[in-house]
Motif scaffolding. Structure first.
Motif, PDB file in Angstrom:
ATOM      1  N   LEU A  82     -21.061   7.669 -16.990  1.00 37.52           N
ATOM      2  CA  LEU A  82     -20.341   7.277 -18.203  1.00 37.52           C
ATOM      3  C   LEU A  82     -19.198   6.311 -17.914  1.00 37.52           C
ATOM      4  CD1 LEU A  82     -20.221  10.772 -19.974  1.00 37.52           C
ATOM      5  CD2 LEU A  82     -21.720   8.854 -20.513  1.00 37.52           C
ATOM      6  N   GLY A  83     -18.975   5.989 -16.631  1.00 35.21           N
ATOM      7  CA  GLY A  83     -17.928   5.036 -16.270  1.00 35.21           C
ATOM      8  C   GLY A  83     -16.533   5.600 -16.389  1.00 35.21           C
ATOM      9  N   LEU A  84     -16.384   6.897 -16.154  1.00 35.52           N
ATOM     10  CA  LEU A  84     -15.077   7.524 -16.294  1.00 35.52           C
ATOM     11  C   LEU A  84     -14.369   7.692 -14.952  1.00 35.52           C
ATOM     12  CD1 LEU A  84     -16.004  10.259 -18.945  1.00 35.52           C
ATOM     13  CD2 LEU A  84     -14.924   8.041 -19.326  1.00 35.52           C
ATOM     14  N   THR A  85     -15.015   7.290 -13.852  1.00 34.48           N
ATOM     15  CA  THR A  85     -14.378   7.416 -12.526  1.00 34.48           C
ATOM     16  C   THR A  85     -13.543   6.185 -12.234  1.00 34.48           C
ATOM     17  OG1 THR A  85     -16.367   6.482 -11.525  1.00 34.48           O
ATOM     18  CG2 THR A  85     -16.236   8.887 -11.616  1.00 34.48           C
ATOM     19  N   PRO A  86     -12.509   6.273 -11.434  1.00 36.94           N
ATOM     20  CA  PRO A  86     -11.971   7.477 -10.773  1.00 36.94           C
ATOM     21  C   PRO A  86     -11.033   8.281 -11.670  1.00 36.94           C
ATOM     22  CG  PRO A  86     -10.708   5.582 -10.064  1.00 36.94           C
ATOM     23  CD  PRO A  86     -11.771   5.063 -10.995  1.00 36.94           C
ATOM     24  N   SER A  87     -10.634   7.723 -12.854  1.00 32.76           N
ATOM     25  CA  SER A  87      -9.749   8.429 -13.773  1.00 32.76           C
ATOM     26  C   SER A  87      -9.989   7.902 -15.180  1.00 32.76           C
ATOM     27  CB  SER A  87      -8.277   8.252 -13.365  1.00 32.76           C
ATOM     28  OG  SER A  87      -7.895   6.890 -13.465  1.00 32.76           O
ATOM     29  N   ALA A  88      -9.688   8.766 -16.135  1.00 30.63           N
ATOM     30  CA  ALA A  88      -9.902   8.359 -17.533  1.00 30.63           C
ATOM     31  C   ALA A  88      -9.053   9.243 -18.439  1.00 30.63           C
ATOM     32  CB  ALA A  88     -11.375   8.476 -17.904  1.00 30.63           C
TER      33      ALA A  88
ATOM     34  N   PRO B 226      -8.102  -0.647 -24.719  1.00 29.63           N
ATOM     35  CA  PRO B 226      -7.035  -1.434 -25.367  1.00 29.63           C
ATOM     36  C   PRO B 226      -7.473  -2.074 -26.662  1.00 29.63           C
ATOM     37  CG  PRO B 226      -7.028  -1.835 -22.998  1.00 29.63           C
ATOM     38  CD  PRO B 226      -8.244  -0.998 -23.285  1.00 29.63           C
ATOM     39  N   ARG B 227      -8.745  -2.518 -26.757  1.00 34.38           N
ATOM     40  CA  ARG B 227      -9.152  -3.234 -27.957  1.00 34.38           C
ATOM     41  C   ARG B 227     -10.269  -2.549 -28.736  1.00 34.38           C
ATOM     42  NH1 ARG B 227      -9.180  -9.591 -25.975  1.00 34.38           N
ATOM     43  NH2 ARG B 227      -6.979  -9.656 -25.313  1.00 34.38           N
ATOM     44  N   ARG B 228     -10.819  -1.472 -28.220  1.00 33.30           N
ATOM     45  CA  ARG B 228     -11.910  -0.817 -28.935  1.00 33.30           C
ATOM     46  C   ARG B 228     -11.951   0.674 -28.573  1.00 33.30           C
ATOM     47  NH1 ARG B 228     -16.618  -0.126 -25.895  1.00 33.30           N
ATOM     48  NH2 ARG B 228     -16.526  -1.041 -23.790  1.00 33.30           N
ATOM     49  N   VAL B 229     -12.717   1.421 -29.348  1.00 33.64           N
ATOM     50  CA  VAL B 229     -12.861   2.866 -29.148  1.00 33.64           C
ATOM     51  C   VAL B 229     -14.302   3.151 -28.765  1.00 33.64           C
ATOM     52  CG1 VAL B 229     -12.743   5.139 -30.195  1.00 33.64           C
ATOM     53  CG2 VAL B 229     -11.042   3.406 -30.797  1.00 33.64           C
ATOM     54  N   LYS B 230     -14.463   3.869 -27.679  1.00 35.51           N
ATOM     55  CA  LYS B 230     -15.798   4.243 -27.223  1.00 35.51           C
ATOM     56  C   LYS B 230     -15.991   5.735 -27.488  1.00 35.51           C
ATOM     57  CE  LYS B 230     -18.828   4.439 -23.187  1.00 35.51           C
ATOM     58  NZ  LYS B 230     -18.946   4.193 -21.736  1.00 35.51           N
ATOM     59  N   ALA B 231     -16.932   6.054 -28.351  1.00 32.54           N
ATOM     60  CA  ALA B 231     -17.200   7.455 -28.698  1.00 32.54           C
ATOM     61  C   ALA B 231     -18.451   7.926 -27.971  1.00 32.54           C
ATOM     62  CB  ALA B 231     -17.390   7.594 -30.207  1.00 32.54           C
ATOM     63  N   PHE B 232     -18.434   9.162 -27.488  1.00 31.22           N
ATOM     64  CA  PHE B 232     -19.570   9.764 -26.790  1.00 31.22           C
ATOM     65  C   PHE B 232     -20.312  10.687 -27.751  1.00 31.22           C
ATOM     66  CE2 PHE B 232     -16.295   8.888 -23.604  1.00 31.22           C
ATOM     67  CZ  PHE B 232     -16.997   8.098 -22.699  1.00 31.22           C
ATOM     68  N   ASN B 233     -21.633  10.592 -27.775  1.00 31.05           N
ATOM     69  CA  ASN B 233     -22.427  11.462 -28.636  1.00 31.05           C
ATOM     70  C   ASN B 233     -22.958  12.648 -27.840  1.00 31.05           C
ATOM     71  OD1 ASN B 233     -24.665  10.463 -27.174  1.00 31.05           O
ATOM     72  ND2 ASN B 233     -24.847   8.728 -28.599  1.00 31.05           N
ATOM     73  N   ARG B 234     -23.754  13.508 -28.499  1.00 32.35           N
ATOM     74  CA  ARG B 234     -24.235  14.737 -27.872  1.00 32.35           C
ATOM     75  C   ARG B 234     -25.171  14.458 -26.699  1.00 32.35           C
ATOM     76  NH1 ARG B 234     -20.827  18.427 -28.741  1.00 32.35           N
ATOM     77  NH2 ARG B 234     -22.374  19.835 -27.804  1.00 32.35           N
ATOM     78  N   SER B 235     -25.878  13.344 -26.748  1.00 34.70           N
ATOM     79  CA  SER B 235     -26.785  13.027 -25.637  1.00 34.70           C
ATOM     80  C   SER B 235     -26.006  12.666 -24.370  1.00 34.70           C
ATOM     81  CB  SER B 235     -27.710  11.871 -26.026  1.00 34.70           C
ATOM     82  OG  SER B 235     -26.951  10.695 -26.298  1.00 34.70           O
ATOM     83  N   ASP B 236     -24.747  12.230 -24.514  1.00 33.04           N
ATOM     84  CA  ASP B 236     -23.927  11.895 -23.350  1.00 33.04           C
ATOM     85  C   ASP B 236     -23.432  13.135 -22.603  1.00 33.04           C
ATOM     86  OD1 ASP B 236     -24.162   9.159 -23.827  1.00 33.04           O
ATOM     87  OD2 ASP B 236     -22.447   9.143 -25.205  1.00 33.04           O
ATOM     88  N   PHE B 237     -23.541  14.315 -23.234  1.00 36.22           N
ATOM     89  CA  PHE B 237     -23.014  15.542 -22.621  1.00 36.22           C
ATOM     90  C   PHE B 237     -23.771  15.899 -21.340  1.00 36.22           C
ATOM     91  CE2 PHE B 237     -20.238  15.747 -25.965  1.00 36.22           C
ATOM     92  CZ  PHE B 237     -19.508  16.919 -26.050  1.00 36.22           C
ATOM     93  N   SER B 238     -25.031  15.425 -21.218  1.00 34.36           N
ATOM     94  CA  SER B 238     -25.814  15.731 -20.019  1.00 34.36           C
ATOM     95  C   SER B 238     -25.609  14.692 -18.910  1.00 34.36           C
ATOM     96  CB  SER B 238     -27.298  15.819 -20.379  1.00 34.36           C
ATOM     97  OG  SER B 238     -27.748  14.581 -20.911  1.00 34.36           O
ATOM     98  N   LYS B 239     -24.894  13.608 -19.220  1.00 37.14           N
ATOM     99  CA  LYS B 239     -24.664  12.556 -18.225  1.00 37.14           C
ATOM    100  C   LYS B 239     -23.436  12.867 -17.386  1.00 37.14           C
ATOM    101  CE  LYS B 239     -26.738   8.972 -21.141  1.00 37.14           C
ATOM    102  NZ  LYS B 239     -26.527   7.678 -21.826  1.00 37.14           N
TER     103      LYS B 239
END
Length: 341
Positions: free
Chosen positions: A329-335, A311-324
């Motif tokens: 990454l805190g995307l459960t249970p839905s995102a 709602p108040r900010r944008v969280k961007a994922f970089n290439r190192s996050d692709f292996s997590k």
């Protein structure tokens, strides 16, 4: 005559042309043979078996074919009586005024020039002196040299034109080959890209099917366990008093953040319909990219990036996050993810 032949050969004339000239003029002397050679220098030597010898009293044929009365008129025009009081010593072309020693030379002149008006003349053609012979030979040699020079110049021009055409054809062929190679390389690159996307799509479909099978088995196990333990079936509300039914959440068999699956909605930054899927919580962000690549031909797994809009900010994922994992990454249970190709 052997003396005339040797003289002509000594002047540098070709042996075959000398033989032709002597036979065509009936061996009437050096001057007629030389005139014949000069008159026919541009022609090829014919078969001497078909050359008819000329004589002083022979028919002039073609342009010289006249009747006796015309001969008499010609003699009278020269001031001679009809009884041949004046002897004709040459033949004159009435159209150009050129004088010939005999009818053979006159016939050749008629064939070459197209003139057909001739008359007998009392003018005598004097034999060439040694000085005149040398001069004629020098003129002939100069004319032949000029002809050879012109021929060499024409051959050089033709050679240059041919070389230019050959080089142009070679350049055109090389350009065609280069264009074909470039086109083939582009086609191969496009085919590799399509193969890569199809492969990613196939892998994503297989993984999705495996995870769906896992989830189905887990749900089946959970239902069987609930039946054995006398618990409500998963996804069903337990029978509780009315006062607590509104505040007690349904039992799902999991607690806290230990969600087995994650429901994702992926939106493209370029617009269009969003893509939804459910993946295990242990799946990596790269698997999300592979799923998206399998759904569209515009996404490259190695180039796509993801971001999550709070709602108040944008969280961007970089290439190192692709292996997590999605859980890490805190995307459960839905995102909801925004994908940028």
């Amino acid at each position: 005559m052997a003396g005339d032949k040797d003289t002509l050969l000594g002047m540098g004339f070709d042996s075959a042309r000398v033989e032709w000239a002597l036979k065509a003029t009936g061996n009437r002397g050096l001057q007629p043979a030389m005139d014949h050679i000069l008159e026919n220098e541009g022609k090829s030597v014919p078969d001497l078996g078909g050359v008819t010898e000329s004589s002083s009293s022979g028919s002039r044929g073609g342009a010289m074919d006249v009747e006796d009365d015309e001969d008499a008129d010609a003699l009278r025009s020269l001031g001679a009586a009809a009884n041949n009081a004046v002897e004709a010593k040459s033949i004159k072309c009435s159209e150009c005024g050129k004088i010939f020693r005999n009818t053979a030379l006159a016939n050749f002149h008629a064939e070459k020039s197209g003139h057909d008006q001739f008359e007998e003349s009392t003018e005598e053609i004097k034999p060439l002196t040694e000085e005149e012979k040398k001069q004629k030979l020098a003129e002939l040699r100069q004319k032949m040299a000029e002809k050879r020079a012109r021929k060499a110049e024409e051959d050089l021009k033709e050679q240059k034109v041919s070389e230019a055409l050959r080089r142009k054809a070679g350049k055109d062929m090389n350009k065609v080959k280069e264009d074909m190679k470039l086109k083939q390389a582009l086609q191969e690159a496009e085919q590799k890209k399509r193969d890569k996307i199809e492969d990613a799509r196939a892998k994503a479909a297989i993984k999705a099917q495996i995870e769906a099978d896992k989830q189905a088995r887990a749900e089946k196990f959970a239902r069987e366990k609930a039946i054995r333990d006398g618990q409500p079936l998963p996804n069903e509300s337990p029978v509780t008093p009315a006062s607590t039914s509104a505040t007690t959440p349904p039992s799902s068999g999991v607690a806290g953040k230990d969600y087995q699956g994650t429901r994702l909605q992926i939106r493209m930054s370029t617009g269009g319909q969003p893509y939804t899927t459910t993946l295990p919580s242990e799946s990596s962000l790269r698997e999300v990219a592979e799923f998206l690549a399998g759904q569209t031909l515009t996404v490259d797994v190695e180039a796509v990036s993801f971001a999550q809009h709070f709602p108040r900010r944008v969280k961007a994922f970089n290439r190192s996050d692709f292996s997590k994992s999605l859980k890490e990454l805190g995307l459960t249970p839905s995102a909801v993810l925004i994908a940028t190709p």
